[in-house]
Motif scaffolding. Structure first.
Motif, PDB file in Angstrom:
ATOM      1  N   MET A   1      -6.629  14.159   2.393  1.00 30.15           N
ATOM      2  CA  MET A   1      -5.765  13.362   3.204  1.00 30.15           C
ATOM      3  C   MET A   1      -5.537  14.380   4.758  1.00 30.15           C
ATOM      4  N   VAL A  16       1.573   9.359   9.842  1.00 28.75           N
ATOM      5  CA  VAL A  16       0.999   8.803   8.436  1.00 28.75           C
ATOM      6  C   VAL A  16      -0.028   9.906   8.204  1.00 28.75           C
ATOM      7  N   GLU A  17      -0.135   9.522   6.696  1.00 32.51           N
ATOM      8  CA  GLU A  17      -1.179  10.563   6.096  1.00 32.51           C
ATOM      9  C   GLU A  17      -2.242   9.445   5.472  1.00 32.51           C
ATOM     10  N   VAL A  18      -3.580   9.753   5.964  1.00 37.36           N
ATOM     11  CA  VAL A  18      -4.610   8.948   5.516  1.00 37.36           C
ATOM     12  C   VAL A  18      -5.804   9.595   4.973  1.00 37.36           C
ATOM     13  N   GLU A  19      -6.863   8.984   4.309  1.00 43.24           N
ATOM     14  CA  GLU A  19      -7.981   9.491   4.074  1.00 43.24           C
ATOM     15  C   GLU A  19      -9.042   9.216   5.176  1.00 43.24           C
ATOM     16  N   VAL A  27      -6.067   2.665  10.992  1.00 46.20           N
ATOM     17  CA  VAL A  27      -4.807   3.191  10.495  1.00 46.20           C
ATOM     18  C   VAL A  27      -3.507   2.498  11.115  1.00 46.20           C
ATOM     19  N   GLN A  31      -0.787   0.758   9.064  1.00 50.98           N
ATOM     20  CA  GLN A  31       0.639   1.411   8.761  1.00 50.98           C
ATOM     21  C   GLN A  31       1.607   0.725   9.699  1.00 50.98           C
TER      22      GLN A  31
END
Ligand code: FES
Length: 106
Positions: A1, A16-19, A27, A31
């Motif tokens: 992440m 935000v935390e994303v792959e 994203v 979000q």
């Protein structure tokens, strides 16, 4: 992440935390980040996904393609760090990225 921060023109921070793998615009839409409209859904034709990269992040992405550059030219609030977020694919080394959204889009 990886962690991404979006800052609105009035100072509201959205973290935000994303792959990695999605675009910065995708994203933001997923979000529900305010300030990114993305009318064309990532087709590089609307310029309503405009963002400013924070200091030091400009070189972390490939140079804009001609299609993106020509859209950016028509924006009122364009700056040297302006990009269309649908054209910015997130990689693992983008952890900590911070971008600002303009007061208006399009
Ligand atoms: S979403 Fe339309 S140009 Fe980026």
């Amino acid at each position: 992440m990886i962690k991404i921060t979006y800052l609105s023109s009035d100072g509201v921070e959205h973290q935000v935390e994303v792959e990695p793998g999605m675009s910065l615009m995708e994203v933001a839409v997923l979000q529900e980040v305010d300030g990114i409209v993305a009318e064309c859904g990532g087709g590089c034709s609307c310029a309503t996904c405009h963002v400013y990269l924070d200091d030091g992040w400009k070189e972390a992405f490939d140079e804009p393609a001609e299609e993106e550059s020509s859209l950016l030219e028509f924006l009122d609030e364009v700056k040297p760090t302006s990009r269309l977020s649908c054209q910015l694919l997130l990689r693992p080394d983008h952890d900590g990225l911070c971008v600002r959204t303009p007061a208006t889009q399009g």
